[in-house]
Scaffold this active site. Structure first.
Site, PDB file in Angstrom:
ATOM      1  N   GLY A   7     142.933  82.355 -31.874  1.00 38.65           N
ATOM      2  CA  GLY A   7     141.496  81.200 -33.489  1.00 38.65           C
ATOM      3  C   GLY A   7     142.587  81.000 -33.800  1.00 38.65           C
ATOM      4  O   GLY A   7     142.708  81.614 -34.922  1.00 38.65           O
ATOM      5  N   ALA A   8     144.245  80.622 -33.618  1.00 41.12           N
ATOM      6  CA  ALA A   8     145.245  81.141 -34.755  1.00 41.12           C
ATOM      7  C   ALA A   8     144.863  79.723 -35.523  1.00 41.12           C
ATOM      8  O   ALA A   8     146.425  78.840 -35.112  1.00 41.12           O
ATOM      9  CB  ALA A   8     146.787  80.518 -33.804  1.00 41.12           C
ATOM     10  N   GLY A  12     144.461  82.835 -39.344  1.00 36.93           N
ATOM     11  CA  GLY A  12     145.048  83.440 -37.925  1.00 36.93           C
ATOM     12  C   GLY A  12     146.517  83.192 -37.545  1.00 36.93           C
ATOM     13  O   GLY A  12     147.118  83.387 -37.300  1.00 36.93           O
ATOM     14  N   ASN A 102     133.231  85.167 -41.660  1.00 39.99           N
ATOM     15  CA  ASN A 102     132.353  85.197 -42.903  1.00 39.99           C
ATOM     16  C   ASN A 102     131.194  86.127 -42.424  1.00 39.99           C
ATOM     17  O   ASN A 102     130.801  85.926 -41.140  1.00 39.99           O
ATOM     18  CB  ASN A 102     132.252  83.914 -43.282  1.00 39.99           C
ATOM     19  N   LYS A 204     131.359  89.624 -50.537  1.00 40.47           N
ATOM     20  CA  LYS A 204     131.837  88.203 -50.389  1.00 40.47           C
ATOM     21  C   LYS A 204     130.929  87.300 -50.085  1.00 40.47           C
ATOM     22  O   LYS A 204     130.439  85.822 -50.439  1.00 40.47           O
ATOM     23  CB  LYS A 204     133.453  87.909 -49.044  1.00 40.47           C
ATOM     24  N   ASN A 208     129.031  83.494 -50.531  1.00 44.22           N
ATOM     25  CA  ASN A 208     128.883  82.490 -49.871  1.00 44.22           C
ATOM     26  C   ASN A 208     127.863  81.776 -49.344  1.00 44.22           C
ATOM     27  O   ASN A 208     127.196  80.528 -48.955  1.00 44.22           O
ATOM     28  CB  ASN A 208     129.759  82.898 -48.481  1.00 44.22           C
ATOM     29  N   ASN A 212     128.194  77.769 -50.086  1.00 43.92           N
ATOM     30  CA  ASN A 212     128.585  77.343 -49.639  1.00 43.92           C
ATOM     31  C   ASN A 212     127.227  76.103 -48.914  1.00 43.92           C
ATOM     32  O   ASN A 212     127.802  75.244 -48.655  1.00 43.92           O
ATOM     33  CB  ASN A 212     128.465  77.661 -47.670  1.00 43.92           C
ATOM     34  N   GLU A 285     128.414  77.037 -40.241  1.00 42.78           N
ATOM     35  CA  GLU A 285     128.461  78.327 -39.672  1.00 42.78           C
ATOM     36  C   GLU A 285     126.625  79.328 -40.291  1.00 42.78           C
ATOM     37  O   GLU A 285     127.340  79.524 -41.578  1.00 42.78           O
ATOM     38  CB  GLU A 285     129.311  79.725 -40.210  1.00 42.78           C
TER      39      GLU A 285
END
Length: 338
Positions: A7-8, A12, A102, A204, A208, A212, A285
């Protein structure tokens, strides 16, 4: 040390380029135009800390890479359960999986002493589907304090932050964490090994879980949410409820809610990842960032009324993803009162 970045994308590719710059053998697993650009020109990083390039090997077939010592997982958490065919060729008996995700991780109660030890968080590991792909004993936690974006195929814009906190689910400082930390530091990144990584997770997640979903529902940036009287008050309530839930599962991060909100305000006109996904009609997400927090509230009988209300509305919004342009005007028939 041999590392595969599965998952670059923006994060990434940035991590992979930094590791490569530090002398680690790195293989990026990407796809499409992004992959072709990396194969042709390497990863190009634009950063206020200095631009650089890394001509690291890249492929879309993990079998070409073979078993590695570390898999740095840059995929979104909602794709973990289906990632088995990609991950399996990268594993040997001692391969470590470092998931830069996350929210609440699938391993959250693994190795955690207390009444919930070994419990599965259904929202993030439904029916054990993620655990079957990502063995709990391989897992090392990772909390990302770094902002990047893809400006184009193979081109990463690093905006701010270089910290990637890692830690064992069972606590303590392990050799496998120390070795990965050393490689990250050699590449110019910060990578502290935390004795209790769950504190970082909640610090974090505090932001989020609040910013979010509100950003997606209100189509608003961080500074807009933090400076609007109503949403600022709502964010504060959500953060206070999150801290109550964290304490109920045995974690008490040392963080000020007002300082957390002020920090988000200073970020300015930034769109959260959830708002960016919404604008691209991509899955949100929501499970790991908010549904899991509500699940832990249920588990511990913590009221959390604001989190529950926001989750209900955001969950309805998530059902619209993939059905058409979510941000397009909605047609309706005016209601005529008798």
């Amino acid at each position: 040390m041999k590392v595969a970045v599965l998952g670059a994308g923006a994060i990434g590719a940035y991590v992979g380029a930094a590791l490569y710059r530090g002398g680690t053998e790195v293989h990026l697993i990407a796809r499409g135009a992004h992959l072709e650009a990396i194969r042709r020109d390497g990863v190009r990083v634009l950063s206020p800390r200095g631009d650089f390039e890394a001509r690291t090997p890249a492929t879309d077939d993990p079998a070409e890479v073979g078993p590695v010592d570390y898999v740095f997982l840059g995929l979104k958490a909602n794709s973990y359960a289906s990632a088995g065919p990609l991950i399996e060729p990268l594993l040997h008996a001692d391969t470590v999986v470092i998931a830069a995700q996350n929210g609440i991780p699938w391993w959250y109660f693994h190795g955690l002493k207390g009444p919930y030890e070994g419990r599965r968080v259904e929202s993030v590991d439904p029916g054990g589907s993620v655990t079957r792909v990502l063995d709990l004993d391989r897992a090392v936690g990772c909390v990302v304090y770094c902002s990047t974006e893809l400006e184009g195929p193979g081109l990463v814009r690093h905006l701010e932050g270089t910290r990637f906190s890692i830690g064992e689910p069972g606590g303590g400082v392990s050799d496998r964490c120390t070795a990965f930390s050393d490689a990250m530091i050699a590449g110019g990144l910060k990578c502290p090994v935390e004795d209790d990584i769950r504190k970082d997770i909640w610090i974090k997640l505090l932001g989020n879980a609040a910013f979010n979903p509100i950003s997606a529902l209100a189509r608003a940036t961080m500074v807009e949410i933090a400076t609007h009287q109503g949403t600022r008050a709502m964010i504060r309530l959500m953060m206070e409820e999150s801290l109550e839930i964290a304490a109920a599962v045995g974690c008490r991060p040392d963080i000020s809610v007002d300082k957390r909100i002020d920090g988000a305000e200073r970020v300015g006109g930034h769109k959260t990842s959830m708002l960016q996904d919404l604008e691209k009609d991509k899955p949100l997400e929501l499970d790991v960032i908010l549904a899991a927090v509500v699940e832990l509230a249920d588990l511990t009988s913590t009221p959390a009324p604001t989190l529950r209300a926001v989750h209900a509305v955001a969950d309805l919004l998530s059902t619209k993803i993939g059905t058409g342009p979510v941000l397009a005007p909605v047609s309706y028939t005016p209601l005529t009162l008798p």
